[in-house]
Scaffold this motif. Structure first.
Motif, PDB file in Angstrom:
ATOM      1  N   ARG A 125       0.859  -1.180   0.000  1.00  0.00           N
ATOM      2  CA  ARG A 125       0.000   0.000   0.000  1.00  0.00           C
ATOM      3  C   ARG A 125       0.894   1.228   0.000  1.00  0.00           C
ATOM      4  O   ARG A 125       2.056   1.152   0.370  1.00  0.00           O
ATOM      5  CB  ARG A 125      -0.867   0.083   1.257  1.00  0.00           C
ATOM      6  N   ASP A 126       0.298   2.348  -0.345  1.00  0.00           N
ATOM      7  CA  ASP A 126       1.024   3.611  -0.264  1.00  0.00           C
ATOM      8  C   ASP A 126       0.888   4.136   1.165  1.00  0.00           C
ATOM      9  O   ASP A 126      -0.183   4.622   1.559  1.00  0.00           O
ATOM     10  CB  ASP A 126       0.443   4.612  -1.270  1.00  0.00           C
ATOM     11  N   VAL A 127       1.938   3.971   1.961  1.00  0.00           N
ATOM     12  CA  VAL A 127       1.941   4.430   3.353  1.00  0.00           C
ATOM     13  C   VAL A 127       3.183   5.271   3.601  1.00  0.00           C
ATOM     14  O   VAL A 127       4.201   5.111   2.926  1.00  0.00           O
ATOM     15  CB  VAL A 127       1.900   3.242   4.348  1.00  0.00           C
ATOM     16  N   ASP A 128       3.077   6.174   4.561  1.00  0.00           N
ATOM     17  CA  ASP A 128       4.209   7.028   4.909  1.00  0.00           C
ATOM     18  C   ASP A 128       5.168   6.358   5.880  1.00  0.00           C
ATOM     19  O   ASP A 128       6.360   6.625   5.883  1.00  0.00           O
ATOM     20  CB  ASP A 128       3.729   8.347   5.519  1.00  0.00           C
ATOM     21  N   GLU A 129       4.613   5.480   6.747  1.00  0.00           N
ATOM     22  CA  GLU A 129       5.427   4.845   7.778  1.00  0.00           C
ATOM     23  C   GLU A 129       5.174   3.344   7.805  1.00  0.00           C
ATOM     24  O   GLU A 129       4.150   2.870   7.332  1.00  0.00           O
ATOM     25  CB  GLU A 129       5.082   5.425   9.150  1.00  0.00           C
ATOM     26  N   THR A 130       6.120   2.634   8.413  1.00  0.00           N
ATOM     27  CA  THR A 130       5.986   1.190   8.581  1.00  0.00           C
ATOM     28  C   THR A 130       6.419   0.801   9.984  1.00  0.00           C
ATOM     29  O   THR A 130       7.076   1.572  10.684  1.00  0.00           O
ATOM     30  CB  THR A 130       6.841   0.414   7.558  1.00  0.00           C
ATOM     31  N   LEU A 131       6.069  -0.404  10.379  1.00  0.00           N
ATOM     32  CA  LEU A 131       6.485  -0.977  11.653  1.00  0.00           C
ATOM     33  C   LEU A 131       7.086  -2.336  11.340  1.00  0.00           C
ATOM     34  O   LEU A 131       6.438  -3.170  10.697  1.00  0.00           O
ATOM     35  CB  LEU A 131       5.274  -1.122  12.582  1.00  0.00           C
ATOM     36  N   VAL A 132       8.314  -2.555  11.775  1.00  0.00           N
ATOM     37  CA  VAL A 132       9.041  -3.799  11.486  1.00  0.00           C
ATOM     38  C   VAL A 132       8.992  -4.708  12.708  1.00  0.00           C
ATOM     39  O   VAL A 132       9.273  -4.279  13.828  1.00  0.00           O
ATOM     40  CB  VAL A 132      10.509  -3.501  11.100  1.00  0.00           C
ATOM     41  N   VAL A 133       8.627  -5.969  12.462  1.00  0.00           N
ATOM     42  CA  VAL A 133       8.582  -6.986  13.509  1.00  0.00           C
ATOM     43  C   VAL A 133       9.541  -8.101  13.115  1.00  0.00           C
ATOM     44  O   VAL A 133       9.410  -8.690  12.038  1.00  0.00           O
ATOM     45  CB  VAL A 133       7.162  -7.565  13.672  1.00  0.00           C
ATOM     46  N   ARG A 134      10.497  -8.388  13.973  1.00  0.00           N
ATOM     47  CA  ARG A 134      11.418  -9.499  13.738  1.00  0.00           C
ATOM     48  C   ARG A 134      10.741 -10.802  14.139  1.00  0.00           C
ATOM     49  O   ARG A 134      10.075 -10.869  15.167  1.00  0.00           O
ATOM     50  CB  ARG A 134      12.700  -9.309  14.546  1.00  0.00           C
ATOM     51  N   LEU A 135      10.933 -11.834  13.315  1.00  0.00           N
ATOM     52  CA  LEU A 135      10.265 -13.118  13.494  1.00  0.00           C
ATOM     53  C   LEU A 135      11.256 -14.263  13.625  1.00  0.00           C
ATOM     54  O   LEU A 135      12.407 -14.142  13.214  1.00  0.00           O
ATOM     55  CB  LEU A 135       9.382 -13.417  12.277  1.00  0.00           C
TER      56      LEU A 135
END
Length: 181
Positions: free
Chosen positions: A164-174
């Motif tokens: 999607r077109d988003v300004d921010e993201t959140l990264v989750v390590r798995l």
């Protein structure tokens, strides 16, 4: 301080579900609760071990009302989160901190309109207890987590989020198992 973020199921109001039940409300009573994203509850603990212990104490509620429980440990990363499984492995010494970055899930952060939702209860039941935790948790979030993208870090870099077109993201390590079920 280690942070915990609980992401609620789409079909429930997480704040209401957790704070309207005596056992979970008491487990969360000593924490300053916030809502960083729509249908989430976040708090700070003293360590990864304390975070994992709290999640274990809340497990009955997590299996019913939570899509995902995240843990953020500043000694690992200031801006990336760990899945619950990865946090447990880290606490148990099964994985070293520098081995946690390869497999990730990236959520897009989408802005939320600033309106009151009519389907949210006005307040959670508190059986006469001080509802300051409820009021602190009520602050309206400005974004919601959308469509996770599963990625693998190569040469120390994560691919861009492109769902999607988003300004921010959140990264989750798995863990590897969570990345490739």
């Amino acid at each position: 301080m280690t942070r915990v973020c609980l992401i609620g199921n789409d079909n429930c109001n997480l704040q209401y579900e957790l704070l309207s039940r005596e056992t979970s409300r008491e487990a969360l009573a000593t924490y300053d609760l916030t809502r960083p994203f729509e249908n989430t509850i976040a708090l700070r603990t003293v360590s990864v071990g304390a975070a994992v212990s709290l999640l274990n104490d809340l497990n009955w509620y997590l299996t019913r009302f939570v899509d995902e429980a995240l843990v953020q440990e500043p000694s690992i990363s200031d801006d990336e989160w760990l899945s619950r499984s990865l946090a447990e492995q880290l606490r148990n010494g099964a994985v070293e901190p520098d081995e946690t970055a390869e497999f990730c899930k990236i959520y897009g952060l989408e802005r939320v309109a600033d309106t009151d939702s009519e389907d949210e209860p006005k307040s959670a039941a508190t059986d006469g207890d001080d509802s300051s935790e409820t009021e602190r948790a009520r602050s309206e979030p400005s974004s919601r987590l959308v469509e996770p993208l599963y990625v693998r870090r190569t040469a120390g870099e994560l691919p861009d989020y492109d769902l999607r077109d988003v300004d921010e993201t959140l990264v989750v390590r798995l863990t590897e198992a969570e990345h490739s079920p």
